[in-house]
Design a protein around this motif. Structure first.
Motif, PDB file in Angstrom:
ATOM      1  N   ALA A 133     -13.830  -5.036   8.631  1.00 22.47           N
ATOM      2  CA  ALA A 133     -13.027  -4.782   7.436  1.00 22.47           C
ATOM      3  C   ALA A 133     -11.870  -3.855   7.778  1.00 22.47           C
ATOM      4  CB  ALA A 133     -13.892  -4.163   6.339  1.00 22.47           C
ATOM      5  N   PRO A 134     -10.733  -3.997   7.107  1.00 25.18           N
ATOM      6  CA  PRO A 134      -9.584  -3.132   7.407  1.00 25.18           C
ATOM      7  C   PRO A 134      -9.886  -1.678   7.077  1.00 25.18           C
ATOM      8  CG  PRO A 134      -9.191  -4.411   5.414  1.00 25.18           C
ATOM      9  CD  PRO A 134     -10.436  -4.961   6.027  1.00 25.18           C
ATOM     10  N   MET A 135      -9.445  -0.768   7.929  1.00 29.01           N
ATOM     11  CA  MET A 135      -9.669   0.656   7.715  1.00 29.01           C
ATOM     12  C   MET A 135      -8.615   1.259   6.798  1.00 29.01           C
ATOM     13  SD  MET A 135     -10.708   1.846  11.573  1.00 29.01           S
ATOM     14  CE  MET A 135     -11.012   3.513  11.014  1.00 29.01           C
ATOM     15  N   GLY A 136      -7.394   0.715   6.845  1.00 32.14           N
ATOM     16  CA  GLY A 136      -6.330   1.244   6.018  1.00 32.14           C
ATOM     17  C   GLY A 136      -5.663   2.461   6.648  1.00 32.14           C
ATOM     18  N   ILE A 137      -4.539   2.815   6.069  1.00 35.31           N
ATOM     19  CA  ILE A 137      -3.775   3.986   6.497  1.00 35.31           C
ATOM     20  C   ILE A 137      -3.736   4.978   5.348  1.00 35.31           C
ATOM     21  CG2 ILE A 137      -1.550   4.819   7.331  1.00 35.31           C
ATOM     22  CD1 ILE A 137      -1.023   2.018   8.406  1.00 35.31           C
ATOM     23  N   ARG A 138      -4.243   6.172   5.577  1.00 39.63           N
ATOM     24  CA  ARG A 138      -4.319   7.186   4.538  1.00 39.63           C
ATOM     25  C   ARG A 138      -2.984   7.892   4.389  1.00 39.63           C
ATOM     26  NH1 ARG A 138      -8.173   7.693   0.543  1.00 39.63           N
ATOM     27  NH2 ARG A 138      -8.255   9.838  -0.192  1.00 39.63           N
ATOM     28  N   ALA A 139      -2.474   7.941   3.155  1.00 40.21           N
ATOM     29  CA  ALA A 139      -1.234   8.651   2.852  1.00 40.21           C
ATOM     30  C   ALA A 139      -1.491   9.511   1.617  1.00 40.21           C
ATOM     31  CB  ALA A 139      -0.086   7.675   2.605  1.00 40.21           C
ATOM     32  N   THR A 141      -3.444  10.711  -1.299  1.00 45.37           N
ATOM     33  CA  THR A 141      -4.521  10.104  -2.073  1.00 45.37           C
ATOM     34  C   THR A 141      -4.357   8.595  -2.198  1.00 45.37           C
ATOM     35  OG1 THR A 141      -3.308  10.523  -4.135  1.00 45.37           O
ATOM     36  CG2 THR A 141      -4.868  12.214  -3.407  1.00 45.37           C
ATOM     37  N   ILE A 142      -3.459   8.003  -1.403  1.00 43.81           N
ATOM     38  CA  ILE A 142      -3.206   6.571  -1.412  1.00 43.81           C
ATOM     39  C   ILE A 142      -3.648   5.975  -0.078  1.00 43.81           C
ATOM     40  CG2 ILE A 142      -1.463   4.759  -1.638  1.00 43.81           C
ATOM     41  CD1 ILE A 142      -1.860   6.314  -4.181  1.00 43.81           C
ATOM     42  N   THR A 143      -4.309   4.820  -0.130  1.00 38.49           N
ATOM     43  CA  THR A 143      -4.701   4.097   1.073  1.00 38.49           C
ATOM     44  C   THR A 143      -3.918   2.792   1.148  1.00 38.49           C
ATOM     45  OG1 THR A 143      -6.937   5.017   0.916  1.00 38.49           O
ATOM     46  CG2 THR A 143      -6.614   3.159   2.400  1.00 38.49           C
ATOM     47  N   LEU A 144      -3.255   2.566   2.279  1.00 37.31           N
ATOM     48  CA  LEU A 144      -2.426   1.385   2.486  1.00 37.31           C
ATOM     49  C   LEU A 144      -3.135   0.409   3.414  1.00 37.31           C
ATOM     50  CD1 LEU A 144       1.004   3.180   3.085  1.00 37.31           C
ATOM     51  CD2 LEU A 144       0.120   2.267   0.928  1.00 37.31           C
ATOM     52  N   PHE A 145      -3.013  -0.896   3.119  1.00 37.15           N
ATOM     53  CA  PHE A 145      -3.627  -1.935   3.927  1.00 37.15           C
ATOM     54  C   PHE A 145      -2.554  -2.958   4.325  1.00 37.15           C
ATOM     55  CE2 PHE A 145      -6.896  -0.258   1.145  1.00 37.15           C
ATOM     56  CZ  PHE A 145      -7.950  -0.012   2.027  1.00 37.15           C
ATOM     57  N   GLU A 175       2.221  -8.669   4.528  1.00 34.26           N
ATOM     58  CA  GLU A 175       1.635  -8.263   3.254  1.00 34.26           C
ATOM     59  C   GLU A 175       1.217  -6.802   3.313  1.00 34.26           C
ATOM     60  OE1 GLU A 175      -1.910  -9.701   0.139  1.00 34.26           O
ATOM     61  OE2 GLU A 175      -1.606 -10.713   2.057  1.00 34.26           O
ATOM     62  N   LEU A 176       1.406  -6.116   2.199  1.00 30.96           N
ATOM     63  CA  LEU A 176       1.002  -4.718   2.087  1.00 30.96           C
ATOM     64  C   LEU A 176       0.323  -4.505   0.745  1.00 30.96           C
ATOM     65  CD1 LEU A 176       1.042  -1.771   3.155  1.00 30.96           C
ATOM     66  CD2 LEU A 176       3.218  -1.482   1.957  1.00 30.96           C
ATOM     67  N   ARG A 177      -0.898  -3.957   0.799  1.00 37.23           N
ATOM     68  CA  ARG A 177      -1.646  -3.619  -0.409  1.00 37.23           C
ATOM     69  C   ARG A 177      -2.031  -2.143  -0.370  1.00 37.23           C
ATOM     70  NH1 ARG A 177      -0.903  -7.023  -4.559  1.00 37.23           N
ATOM     71  NH2 ARG A 177      -0.592  -9.117  -3.708  1.00 37.23           N
ATOM     72  N   GLY A 178      -2.178  -1.568  -1.539  1.00 39.99           N
ATOM     73  CA  GLY A 178      -2.558  -0.166  -1.600  1.00 39.99           C
ATOM     74  C   GLY A 178      -3.250   0.167  -2.890  1.00 39.99           C
ATOM     75  N   ASN A 179      -4.039   1.229  -2.875  1.00 46.14           N
ATOM     76  CA  ASN A 179      -4.701   1.719  -4.085  1.00 46.14           C
ATOM     77  C   ASN A 179      -4.908   3.215  -3.979  1.00 46.14           C
ATOM     78  OD1 ASN A 179      -7.374   2.179  -2.754  1.00 46.14           O
ATOM     79  ND2 ASN A 179      -7.315  -0.039  -2.547  1.00 46.14           N
ATOM     80  N   SER A 180      -5.146   3.817  -5.113  1.00 50.07           N
ATOM     81  CA  SER A 180      -5.298   5.272  -5.177  1.00 50.07           C
ATOM     82  C   SER A 180      -6.763   5.660  -5.065  1.00 50.07           C
ATOM     83  CB  SER A 180      -4.726   5.797  -6.499  1.00 50.07           C
ATOM     84  OG  SER A 180      -5.464   5.285  -7.599  1.00 50.07           O
ATOM     85  N   HIS A 185      -7.905   7.900 -13.539  1.00 45.38           N
ATOM     86  CA  HIS A 185      -6.784   6.961 -13.463  1.00 45.38           C
ATOM     87  C   HIS A 185      -6.903   6.103 -12.186  1.00 45.38           C
ATOM     88  CE1 HIS A 185      -5.547   9.738 -16.488  1.00 45.38           C
ATOM     89  NE2 HIS A 185      -5.153  10.663 -15.626  1.00 45.38           N
ATOM     90  N   ARG A 186      -6.066   5.078 -12.115  1.00 44.63           N
ATOM     91  CA  ARG A 186      -6.097   4.174 -10.963  1.00 44.63           C
ATOM     92  C   ARG A 186      -4.747   3.500 -10.801  1.00 44.63           C
ATOM     93  NH1 ARG A 186      -9.226   2.476  -6.834  1.00 44.63           N
ATOM     94  NH2 ARG A 186      -8.973   0.307  -6.183  1.00 44.63           N
ATOM     95  N   LEU A 187      -4.281   3.461  -9.549  1.00 45.22           N
ATOM     96  CA  LEU A 187      -3.023   2.809  -9.204  1.00 45.22           C
ATOM     97  C   LEU A 187      -3.292   1.755  -8.139  1.00 45.22           C
ATOM     98  CD1 LEU A 187       0.094   2.574  -9.208  1.00 45.22           C
ATOM     99  CD2 LEU A 187       0.117   4.355  -7.442  1.00 45.22           C
ATOM    100  N   GLU A 188      -2.788   0.543  -8.373  1.00 46.31           N
ATOM    101  CA  GLU A 188      -2.878  -0.542  -7.411  1.00 46.31           C
ATOM    102  C   GLU A 188      -1.495  -1.183  -7.273  1.00 46.31           C
ATOM    103  OE1 GLU A 188      -7.487  -2.067  -7.963  1.00 46.31           O
ATOM    104  OE2 GLU A 188      -5.874  -3.123  -9.008  1.00 46.31           O
TER     105      GLU A 188
END
Length: 504
Positions: A133-139, A141-145, A175-180, A185-188
């Protein structure tokens, strides 16, 4: 001889008494005993020193009444050998006068100075359920995939349209996806960009993409607000009923959507009020000689208001009814054929929302939708409205996705337009830890108000083999076929894709 033995036996007792008299006599702070000093407790327990007397200054300083078998309260108990016989002084004198009390062991673990800890070597390692599974990039409180996929497609119909020729295409998708990761609250958000170019065959290079974002605000325990924004751009397909005939380059279509919804809970009732705006614009079409044909008469804005009322039968089952009303407004009063295509929009549907943890989630609904044109020469466009977005996991490692939608499409000239029903079923199976299979089938039914229909069927099977967590080989085999009441609109296409996928 007997005298010598008697003298030798008396010497230790005399030495002990002398040491007690000269060195160990005196007052010891009771707070040291209360805090469980190990050395003092050992001395008291062996009888080497006496327990000091305690004289309270006030009644508030008195210790709590000891439990049965307790000497000085919680944590210090009477030894087993003394439970049978209570010393006379214990029953005849107050606590402040009691001395020489034998203190037992400290049973409260919190008072122990040296706590036992779990060795690191003995700790169990938590196994990663999906090591690829993708680990993502932490920025913050946001994680980028981010994801990048590139490969080659060989197809029998490069344009997926009637009369299309075979071609070999290079395809690249970013493609770039991200979530908080917020406590409330929640940001996608996400975006994609696709580029296609022909290595052989008569296919024009294509660039399309889009972006979207959604923000949920939990105002309080019973009120939430959701705002979303999206944009998409792609060229008009050659198999679209609205494709411009006789042009060398179809127009580029832009879609901008914005929505705001408020959800309120009143006991088991769920009330949702939402507003949505859809803006569609078209670039000019281009002829083979470079001449451009304006498509501004197709630019329009659709504004909708929705009201949904649901009743929560259980946390996993919420039936609802929904009504919508709105208006589609064209930028120009009349199109190129002289028709006023602005219309009033109405719709109603009933459905259910379900949420069974890790098993089934989503919603499905059925209803009716219609658009009544301002121009009396155009007939009302109406039909059945289907919508679904479900995710089901029947067994571990298998996911099933079902999506369905109904879209009202515009027309040209005296044609009111068409209603498009689309459904797609996708089954994803983890065959091995590093091998995933994906099977997709889909169908589209387009019903023309002027008469006639189109039926498009699609199927695709793919395999993804992960070399490691960051790179994979991808292979796909697909087929698409359209049958129509108008034979000139029929086509079929078979394609094979091989490429690589990179993720983080």
């Amino acid at each position: 001889m007997l005298c010598l033995l008697a003298v030798a036996g008396a010497l230790p007792a005399a030495e002990y008494a002398l040491a007690e008299e000269l060195e160990l006599r005196g007052t010891i702070a009771g707070s040291l005993i209360g805090h469980g000093d190990p050395k003092l407790i050992d001395l008291i327990d062996t009888g080497a020193i006496e327990d000091p007397s305690y004289e309270p200054v006030s009644s508030a300083d008195l210790p709590a009444r000891p439990d049965s078998g307790s000497m000085l309260g919680s944590g210090i108990t009477v030894s087993a050998s003394e439970k049978g016989a209570t010393p006379p002084s214990l029953s005849t004198s107050p606590l402040s006068e009691r001395t020489n009390l034998r203190v037992g062991t400290v049973s409260d673990p919190a008072r122990r100075l040296n706590q036992r800890i779990q060795p690191l070597q003995g700790a169990k390692l938590r196994r990663d359920e999906n090591p690829y599974a993708p680990m993502g990039i932490r920025a913050g409180t946001i994680t980028l995939f981010p994801t990048l996929e590139s490969g080659i497609t060989a197809t029998t119909n490069g344009t997926s349209s009637p009369g299309g020729d075979s071609a070999v295409l290079s395809e690249t998708r970013l493609e770039l996806r991200g979530n908080s990761d917020w406590s409330r609250h929640r940001l996608e958000f996400g975006g994609n960009l696709d580029y296609q170019n022909a290595l052989s065959g008569d296919v024009e290079p294509e660039l399309r993409g889009g972006a979207d974002a959604s923000l949920r605000l939990d105002i309080n325990h019973s009120l939430a607000a959701t705002a979303s924004l999206g944009y998409a751009a792609e060229r008009e397909s050659l198999n679209s009923p609205l494709a411009v005939a006789g042009v060398d380059r179809q127009p580029l279509k832009h879609q901008l959507t914005a929505a705001l919804a408020l959800e309120r809970g009143l006991g088991p009732l769920r009330l949702t009020v939402a507003g949505e705006v859809l803006r569609e614009t078209y670039d000019a079409a281009r002829l083979s000689d470079g001449t451009e044909i304006s498509q501004s008469d197709r630019d329009s804005t659709l504004a909708l208001a929705r009201l949904r009322v649901g009743y929560e039968v259980s946390p996993a089952f919420l039936p609802f009814v929904e009504v919508e009303a709105g208006r589609r407004i064209y930028d120009e009063d009349l199109d190129s054929a002289g028709y006023d295509r602005s219309a009033k929009r109405f719709g109603a549907r009933a459905g259910v929302v379900t949420d069974i943890a890790e098993k089934l989630a989503g919603e499905v609904s059925i209803g009716w939708i219609s658009e009544d044109f301002d121009d009396s020469r155009l007939r009302r466009l109406s039909g059945l409205a289907l919508a679904a977005s479900l995710q089901w996991s029947p067994i571990r490692g298998t996911n099933v996705f079902l999506d369905a939608s109904t879209t009202v499409e515009g027309g040209s000239g005296a044609d009111s337009g068409s209603i498009l029903h689309a459904a797609a079923l996708r089954v994803e199976r983890q065959l091995r830890s590093n091998l995933t299979g994906d099977l997709r089938v889909g169908a589209e039914w387009r019903d023309f108000d002027a008469g006639g229909h189109d039926l498009t069927l699609r199927g695709q099977a793919s395999l993804t083999w992960w070399l490691n967590r960051y790179a994979a080989l991808v292979a796909r085999l697909g087929h698409e076929k359209r049958s129509s009441s108008d034979p000139s609109r029929e086509y079929d296409a078979t394609s094979v894709y091989v490429g690589m996928k990179f993720q983080r």
